[in-house]
Design a protein around this motif. Structure first.
Motif, PDB file in Angstrom:
ATOM      1  N   PRO B  17      -6.952   1.314  -2.983  1.00 34.95           N
ATOM      2  CA  PRO B  17      -6.721   0.053  -3.550  1.00 34.95           C
ATOM      3  C   PRO B  17      -7.234  -1.352  -3.325  1.00 34.95           C
ATOM      4  N   GLU B  18      -7.109  -2.284  -3.973  1.00 34.79           N
ATOM      5  CA  GLU B  18      -7.931  -3.633  -3.987  1.00 34.79           C
ATOM      6  C   GLU B  18      -8.244  -4.257  -2.453  1.00 34.79           C
ATOM      7  N   GLU B  19      -7.312  -4.382  -1.678  1.00 30.86           N
ATOM      8  CA  GLU B  19      -7.610  -5.338  -0.809  1.00 30.86           C
ATOM      9  C   GLU B  19      -7.782  -4.500   0.393  1.00 30.86           C
ATOM     10  N   ALA B  20      -7.810  -3.303   0.325  1.00 33.03           N
ATOM     11  CA  ALA B  20      -8.259  -2.286   1.394  1.00 33.03           C
ATOM     12  C   ALA B  20      -9.904  -2.651   1.743  1.00 33.03           C
ATOM     13  N   VAL B  21     -10.467  -2.217   2.955  1.00 38.37           N
ATOM     14  CA  VAL B  21     -11.754  -1.680   2.925  1.00 38.37           C
ATOM     15  C   VAL B  21     -11.708  -0.086   2.165  1.00 38.37           C
ATOM     16  N   MET B 242     -10.037  -3.306  12.745  1.00 37.06           N
ATOM     17  CA  MET B 242      -9.621  -4.937  13.212  1.00 37.06           C
ATOM     18  C   MET B 242      -8.480  -3.747  12.006  1.00 37.06           C
ATOM     19  N   ILE B 243      -7.018  -3.844  12.409  1.00 35.29           N
ATOM     20  CA  ILE B 243      -5.451  -3.431  11.503  1.00 35.29           C
ATOM     21  C   ILE B 243      -5.054  -5.115  11.589  1.00 35.29           C
ATOM     22  N   GLN B 244      -4.730  -5.375  10.310  1.00 32.74           N
ATOM     23  CA  GLN B 244      -3.218  -6.196  10.277  1.00 32.74           C
ATOM     24  C   GLN B 244      -3.246  -5.854   9.215  1.00 32.74           C
ATOM     25  N   ASP B 245      -1.690  -5.628   9.225  1.00 28.88           N
ATOM     26  CA  ASP B 245      -0.396  -5.656   9.045  1.00 28.88           C
ATOM     27  C   ASP B 245      -0.316  -4.070   8.339  1.00 28.88           C
ATOM     28  N   GLY B 246      -0.887  -3.580   8.858  1.00 27.39           N
ATOM     29  CA  GLY B 246      -0.986  -1.446   8.602  1.00 27.39           C
ATOM     30  C   GLY B 246      -1.988  -1.320   8.043  1.00 27.39           C
ATOM     31  N   ALA B 247      -2.821  -2.395   7.539  1.00 24.38           N
ATOM     32  CA  ALA B 247      -4.111  -2.130   6.918  1.00 24.38           C
ATOM     33  C   ALA B 247      -5.443  -2.196   7.936  1.00 24.38           C
ATOM     34  N   ILE B 248      -6.353  -1.728   7.692  1.00 25.06           N
ATOM     35  CA  ILE B 248      -8.421  -2.557   7.868  1.00 25.06           C
ATOM     36  C   ILE B 248      -8.282  -3.392   7.278  1.00 25.06           C
TER      37      ILE B 248
END
Lengths: 354, 291
Positions: B17-21, B242-248
């Motif tokens: 997905p777009e937002e994930a690295v 770094m994980i934030q809100d369930g995603a890196i």
């Protein structure tokens, strides 16, 4: 344990090192006393000894071979029952259904032998397998479904006492293989004078070794001490718990058959077993097993049972009225437990850094 | 819980997905985590997590409380199962059935809640689930376990005066040290440390970091370490995720980032969340829809 204390002190003179030195400085007999008291069974050993000495001094009949034979049935069955119960109690659980198994096993044994026509020993084996199956059900309810062991086994207790009444139609019957003159079967399975004692000692030794020196025992303590931690470390918690409930039901069924053979009667009346159940639990806790789990000893349970037996026997020899026996037993349990807790505190203070 | 893609026969790799690295997969990755998601009832612990670990690398995992770090560790260690996503161990699909199974595959964990057993001795704790027995007898070989425990603790430089006392008697730092030692002692390839420096004094924490540094020098094991203290991340780790809100949200070598950058990400996220909360409060007049 002893060898480590004698190692040259490692760097960092913490609390434990200091207390080890203090212990070495004690004179001989005090050192022995200190060693006994640091045992988990220490306080009950002392209490049982004191009780025995008291009755030896105050009655002329306590220290006789004849009285020893009288004493046996007062403690050997409880020692076996308590030995199995210890494995459940260390988990932090309790098994009340042992009284149900105690009642149910001889009835199954009787039916298999008389109605089905199975020989004596196979009848015993099948009856015990039935008990273990019930134990497994207890374990599944507690471990897998997460129900309270008190409630599950209380239900099982009523259910199997009821089932015993239904199957036996409430009538006592003569135990197969338990009628005089006793054959080999009768002598081995509870009828012989020392039969229950030998079984008790053998079972206690085997289970104490299992508890202290096998993975099973280690995992039992681990689960009782930190269930989540044990699971995270990879201990198969459910398996161990189910196994322990099976063991507890097995020992209960075995004692039920012994007592049926010894008394020559298969009794379907639940009143006796219910009292036996509570005395077995008393023997375990007085012997140093925690109701909260994480810690326990099978040998302690044996000595706890011996203590309760000595007390009953001694009081009878002293001519105490039968109506007073239960009252004194109750006081003794409280006194012994108080001593346990007190000695436990001393023990922790003595050997612990914090 | 929908069909588990990890079980289906070779599904096409879904584009990230777009937002994930995106997963920066490299051939020398010993561990690769792709698009892991995990829900607990209504709570989404992990949305879409990608992670990779090279041989001999020390990866620092950062994130606020509840960001999903511990859940991720528990999935990799075989204690819980992901709802979707895949994990690869040395390039092979990795689906641990249990903690034991994961350990057999070379992945071992030190948990935040310290899977130590208070009532058991130091050496029994060190050998829990790896007990030595007097074969062919099923009896514990306590003497050998004591000897090896002493050697292992000396080797990694942890000072425990007596190993036959129950761990309940030890300090928080000593307990943590034993939990770490247990894992180091296990000859595993990948070690997961869930907040190894919690409940520790500065000196004890330094001991653990030294231990990690020594392991890194040896180059045999790869380590994922959950940390709270950014300074410690820069002391001990090669790379930070770094994980934030369930995603890196960040994945960089420590040499290319700074405490300031990490802090900024966290603060920005906090501001954004707060603004979003304000905005929804202001706009929504109607009764809130059930979650």
């Amino acid at each position: 344990m002893a060898s480590v204390a004698q190692q040259p002190a490692s760097p960092g003179p913490g609390g434990p090192g200091g207390s080890a030195q203090a212990r070495r400085a004690l004179p001989g007999w005090r050192a022995i006393g200190a060693r006994v008291i640091t045992l988990r069974e220490g306080s009950i050993i002392v209490i049982a000894l004191v009780t025995a000495i008291y009755f030896s001094a105050n009655t002329s009949t306590f220290l006789t071979g004849e009285n020893f034979e009288t004493l046996l049935p007062y403690f050997a069955p409880f020692a076996i029952l308590a030995a199995g119960e210890v494995f459940v109690m260390i988990l932090g659980e309790i098994d009340l259904s042992i009284a149900g198994m105690y009642l149910f096993a001889p009835i199954i044994f009787y039916k298999l032998n008389t109605s089905v026509g199975l020989p004596l020993v196979p009848s015993v084996i099948v009856a015990l397998i039935v008990c273990m199956a019930v134990g497994a059900i207890n374990g599944i309810f507690v471990a897998v479904l997460g129900l309270s062991s008190f409630v599950v086994t209380l239900g099982m207790l009523f259910a199997f006492e009821g089932l015993s009444l239904i199957i036996s139609k409430g009538t006592p019957v003569a135990t197969p293989g338990g009628q005089p003159p006793l054959g080999t079967f009768g002598k081995v399975f509870g009828g012989g004078t020392y039969s229950e004692l030998i079984w008790a000692v053998a079972i206690v030794v085997i289970l104490q070794v299992a508890l202290t020196f096998t993975r099973w025992g280690l995992y039992t303590v681990a689960i009782g001490s930190n269930k989540l931690g044990a699971a995270e470390a990879g201990v198969r918690v459910n398996l161990v718990m189910i196994r322990n409930f099976m063991l507890c039901a097995l020992t209960a069924g075995l004692v039920g058959i012994f007592e049926a053979v010894r008394s020559a009667t298969v009794q379907p009346n639940p009143a006796g077993p219910n009292e036996i159940l509570l005395l077995a639990i008393a023997a375990a806790v007085v012997g140093g097993t925690l109701l909260t789990g994480g810690s326990g000893t099978v040998v302690g349970a044996l000595i706890g049972a011996l203590f309760l037996g000595i007390l009953k026997d001694g009081l009878i020899l002293q001519g105490v009225q039968a109506t007073y026996l239960l009252f004194y037993t109750g006081l003794a349990v409280i006194v012994a437990m108080t001593a346990n807790v007190f000695v436990g505190r001393v023990r922790r203070g003595q050997t612990g850094g914090g | 819980m929908a069909a588990d893609p990890a079980r289906s026969p070779e599904p096409e790799r879904t584009p990230p997905p777009e937002e994930a690295v995106p997963p920066a997969s490299a051939p020398d990755d010993v561990l690769r985590v792709e698009h892991i998601a995990k829900r607990f009832g209504p709570v989404t612990a992990l949305r879409d997590v990608n992670l990779h670990l090279k041989k001999g690398e020390v990866l620092g995992l950062l994130g606020d409380n509840g960001a999903g770090k511990s859940t991720l560790i528990k999935i990799i260690s075989g204690f819980q199962k992901q709802d979707s996503g895949r994990i690869f161990l040395n390039g092979q699909p990795y689906e641990p059935k249990s903690v034991d199974d994961a350990r057999a595959k070379g992945v071992d964990t030190v948990y935040q809640d310290l899977a130590l057993i208070d009532e058991l001795s130091v050496y029994h704790n060190l050998f829990l689930r790896r007990e030595r027995t007097l074969r062919p007898l099923p009896l514990l070989n306590n003497r050998e376990m004591k000897r090896e425990a002493r050697r292992a603790l000396d080797e990694i430089g942890i000072n425990i005066p007596r190993i036959d006392v129950s761990v309940a008697r030890l300090s928080g730092g000593q307990r943590q040290a034993i939990a770490v030692a247990r894992t180091v002692n296990s000859a595993s390839d990948i070690i997961l440390l869930d907040e190894p420096l919690a409940a520790m004094g500065a000196k004890e924490g330094a001991q653990i970091l030294d231990l990690v540094a020594r392991l890194k020098e040896e180059g045999r094991v790869s380590i994922v370490m959950i940390l709270h203290n950014y300074v410690q991340v820069f002391q001990a780790c090669d790379r930070v995720s770094m994980i934030q809100d369930g995603a890196i949200v960040l994945d960089k070598p420590t040499a290319e980032t700074s405490v300031e950058e990490l802090t900024e990400i966290v603060v920005n996220e906090y501001r954004r969340a707060r603004e979003a909360a304000h905005a929804s409060e202001a706009s929504v007049e109607s009764p809130p829809a059930p979650a």
